[in-house]
Motif scaffolding. Structure first.
Motif, PDB file in Angstrom:
ATOM      1  N   ALA A   1     -13.370 -11.948   5.925  1.00  0.00           N
ATOM      2  CA  ALA A   1     -13.373 -10.547   5.503  1.00  0.00           C
ATOM      3  C   ALA A   1     -13.150 -10.507   4.002  1.00  0.00           C
ATOM      4  CB  ALA A   1     -12.283  -9.767   6.226  1.00  0.00           C
ATOM      5  N   PHE A   2     -13.620  -9.445   3.395  1.00  0.00           N
ATOM      6  CA  PHE A   2     -13.374  -9.273   1.954  1.00  0.00           C
ATOM      7  C   PHE A   2     -13.335  -7.785   1.644  1.00  0.00           C
ATOM      8  CE2 PHE A   2     -17.760  -8.061   1.193  1.00  0.00           C
ATOM      9  CZ  PHE A   2     -18.471  -8.779   2.149  1.00  0.00           C
ATOM     10  N   GLY A   3     -12.703  -7.456   0.525  1.00  0.00           N
ATOM     11  CA  GLY A   3     -12.654  -6.063   0.106  1.00  0.00           C
ATOM     12  C   GLY A   3     -12.749  -6.006  -1.399  1.00  0.00           C
TER      13      GLY A   3
ATOM     14  N   PHE B   1      -2.817 -11.562   1.941  1.00  0.00           N
ATOM     15  CA  PHE B   1      -3.061 -10.299   2.642  1.00  0.00           C
ATOM     16  C   PHE B   1      -2.703 -10.578   4.101  1.00  0.00           C
ATOM     17  CE2 PHE B   1      -6.106 -10.594  -0.834  1.00  0.00           C
ATOM     18  CZ  PHE B   1      -5.893  -9.408  -1.515  1.00  0.00           C
TER      19      PHE B   1
ATOM     20  N   SER C   1     -10.061  -1.678   5.238  1.00  0.00           N
ATOM     21  CA  SER C   1      -9.830  -2.721   6.246  1.00  0.00           C
ATOM     22  C   SER C   1      -9.643  -2.207   7.680  1.00  0.00           C
ATOM     23  CB  SER C   1      -8.642  -3.590   5.826  1.00  0.00           C
ATOM     24  OG  SER C   1      -8.902  -4.175   4.561  1.00  0.00           O
TER      25      SER C   1
ATOM     26  N   HIS D   1      -7.010   1.580   2.515  1.00  0.00           N
ATOM     27  CA  HIS D   1      -8.070   0.613   2.262  1.00  0.00           C
ATOM     28  C   HIS D   1      -9.135   0.778   3.352  1.00  0.00           C
ATOM     29  CE1 HIS D   1      -5.360  -2.527   4.577  1.00  0.00           C
ATOM     30  NE2 HIS D   1      -5.448  -1.374   5.193  1.00  0.00           N
TER      31      HIS D   1
ATOM     32  N   GLN E   1     -13.743   1.632  -1.796  1.00  0.00           N
ATOM     33  CA  GLN E   1     -13.718   0.197  -1.507  1.00  0.00           C
ATOM     34  C   GLN E   1     -14.988  -0.135  -0.744  1.00  0.00           C
ATOM     35  OE1 GLN E   1     -10.241  -1.216   0.610  1.00  0.00           O
ATOM     36  NE2 GLN E   1      -9.097  -1.487  -1.305  1.00  0.00           N
TER      37      GLN E   1
ATOM     38  N   TRP F   1       0.841  -1.207   0.000  1.00  0.00           N
ATOM     39  CA  TRP F   1       0.000   0.000   0.000  1.00  0.00           C
ATOM     40  C   TRP F   1       0.866   1.244   0.000  1.00  0.00           C
ATOM     41  CZ3 TRP F   1      -0.883  -4.282   3.048  1.00  0.00           C
ATOM     42  CH2 TRP F   1      -2.045  -5.000   2.740  1.00  0.00           C
TER      43      TRP F   1
HETATM   44  N1  PHE Z   1      -7.802  -4.403   2.018  1.00  0.00           N
HETATM   45  C1  PHE Z   1      -7.329  -5.218   0.937  1.00  0.00           C
HETATM   46  C2  PHE Z   1      -6.768  -4.332  -0.159  1.00  0.00           C
HETATM   47  O1  PHE Z   1      -6.964  -3.147  -0.126  1.00  0.00           O
HETATM   48  C3  PHE Z   1      -8.463  -6.070   0.377  1.00  0.00           C
HETATM   49  C4  PHE Z   1      -8.904  -7.114   1.341  1.00  0.00           C
HETATM   50  C5  PHE Z   1      -9.869  -6.854   2.279  1.00  0.00           C
HETATM   51  C6  PHE Z   1      -8.354  -8.410   1.300  1.00  0.00           C
HETATM   52  C7  PHE Z   1     -10.297  -7.830   3.160  1.00  0.00           C
HETATM   53  C8  PHE Z   1      -8.784  -9.362   2.158  1.00  0.00           C
HETATM   54  C9  PHE Z   1      -9.727  -9.096   3.099  1.00  0.00           C
HETATM   55  O2  PHE Z   1      -6.063  -4.784  -1.038  1.00  0.00           O
END
Ligand code: PHE
Length: 351
Positions: A319-321, A262, A184, A182, A222, A161
């Protein structure tokens, strides 16, 4: 002394008055003219008043001349007034006239920015599955953006990042505040405030110190997702994201998960959908692979749970993004992410 009112004197005044009338240009001049001849102290009025003093035999004839003269002047006065008024109207520019038969001007109706539209669509897909929408700060502490996400200071994982730091330092002189890279950090903020079960999605703006090109912006949105409870497994992650993909990209979508890294998830994955454009055969959108990557995801790392005081032996989560601009680009065939924020109405009006 007996005034001498003669028909000739009346004729003279009348002719003089008529002679001046045509050269009068505006309503003020006409009014002065009226006062001068026909007003109470006007010349014609004054002379006519003297008729009463004439001998009986003259009074009639002179009176008749006087009355005719007065009527004539009054008539010509009103003609002149009309002429001046209509000349004045004719002199008005077209823009000063009102044509009441014209259709009204249409009122411009605004619309939501394409990013806002897609963010709302993504959020409602998850809301339908019981997720709650929360938002967080765009200026963030290092602690939330990195440290609580298992990305320690000076760890090479930070290179994932490119950060825009705020000129603010801790007691050791280190930068500790930045524009979040992000969404997160909201994982940690939400878990600090809530006890499980947690099911949130976090839409919001992020910033990166990035050279821009067709697929990179220095600011973008995001949508983060987080579900934590006792007994959550990778099967829940797959089922939830599969359902999301079908809602947004069509009910016949297939999904693919591949290992990815990640620091705050273990295992970590990237998720792809089969190409909705070529149905997997290979095309420009999927770069001939048949698959399109749409987000990063994974099981919440035990260290992240520990950091916010959750016991990782009891609780698990996923978790996901994902990037809404990228989703919009795929959905609508937009080939340059910079179009979203260049404020070109020709682009924006298409949504
Ligand atoms: N925050 C990560 C990114 O910006 C994306 C992500 C979020 C991956 C949550 C896994 C879980 O690349």
């Amino acid at each position: 002394m007996q005034p001498t009112v003669t028909p000739e004197a009346i004729d003279e005044i009348r002719e003089e008055a008529l002679g001046k009338l045509d050269s009068l240009e505006d309503l003020d001049e006409v009014e002065s003219w009226r006062v001068a001849y026909l007003g109470r102290k006007g010349r014609l009025s004054s002379i006519l008043r003297d008729i009463g003093g004439l001998p009986q035999e003259e009074r009639r004839a002179v009176g008749a001349v006087g009355n005719r003269s007065r009527s004539l002047l009054e008539e010509r006065l009103s003609q002149r007034l009309e002429a001046i008024k209509s000349a004045g109207l004719a002199g008005l520019a077209d823009t000063d006239r009102i044509d009441v038969t014209l259709p009204g001007r249409p009122i411009a109706v605004g619309r939501l920015h394409p990013t806002t539209q897609i963010v709302r669509e993504i959020c409602s897909a998850f809301m339908a599955m019981g997720f709650q929408v929360v938002e967080g700060p765009e200026v963030e502490w290092d602690r939330y953006n990195f440290e609580l996400l298992n990305i320690p200071r000076d760890h090479p994982a930070r290179d994932m990042w490119n950060s825009l730091w705020i000129d603010h330092r801790n007691e050791r002189g280190e930068h500790n505040m930045l524009l979040r890279t992000h969404t997160s950090p909201m994982q940690a903020r939400v878990m600090e405030k809530m006890r499980p079960p947690v099911r949130v999605i976090v839409p919001g703006k992020c910033y990166r110190y990035e050279a821009t090109d067709a697929t990179h912006e220095w600011h973008f949105y995001q949508v983060e997702g987080l579900a934590v409870d006792d007994g959550i497994t990778f099967a829940d992650l797959k089922g939830t994201l599969y359902e999301f993909a079908r809602r947004v990209f069509g009910s016949d979508r297939r999904v693919r998960f591949r290992c990815d890294y990640f620091p705050f998830v273990e295992p970590g994955v990237d998720m792809s959908i089969d190409c909705f454009s070529c149905q997997g055969g290979g095309c420009r959108i999927c770069r001939d692979t048949g698959w399109i990557e749409i987000m990063g995801a994974g099981m919440v790392h035990p260290k992240v749970l520990e950091g916010v005081g959750y016991d990782p032996r009891v609780y698990t989560g996923f978790a996901f993004g994902l990037g809404p601009e990228r989703i919009a680009m795929l959905k609508y065939g937009i080939d340059d992410i910079r179009l979203f924020y260049s404020n070109d109405l020709r682009f924006l009006r298409q949504f």
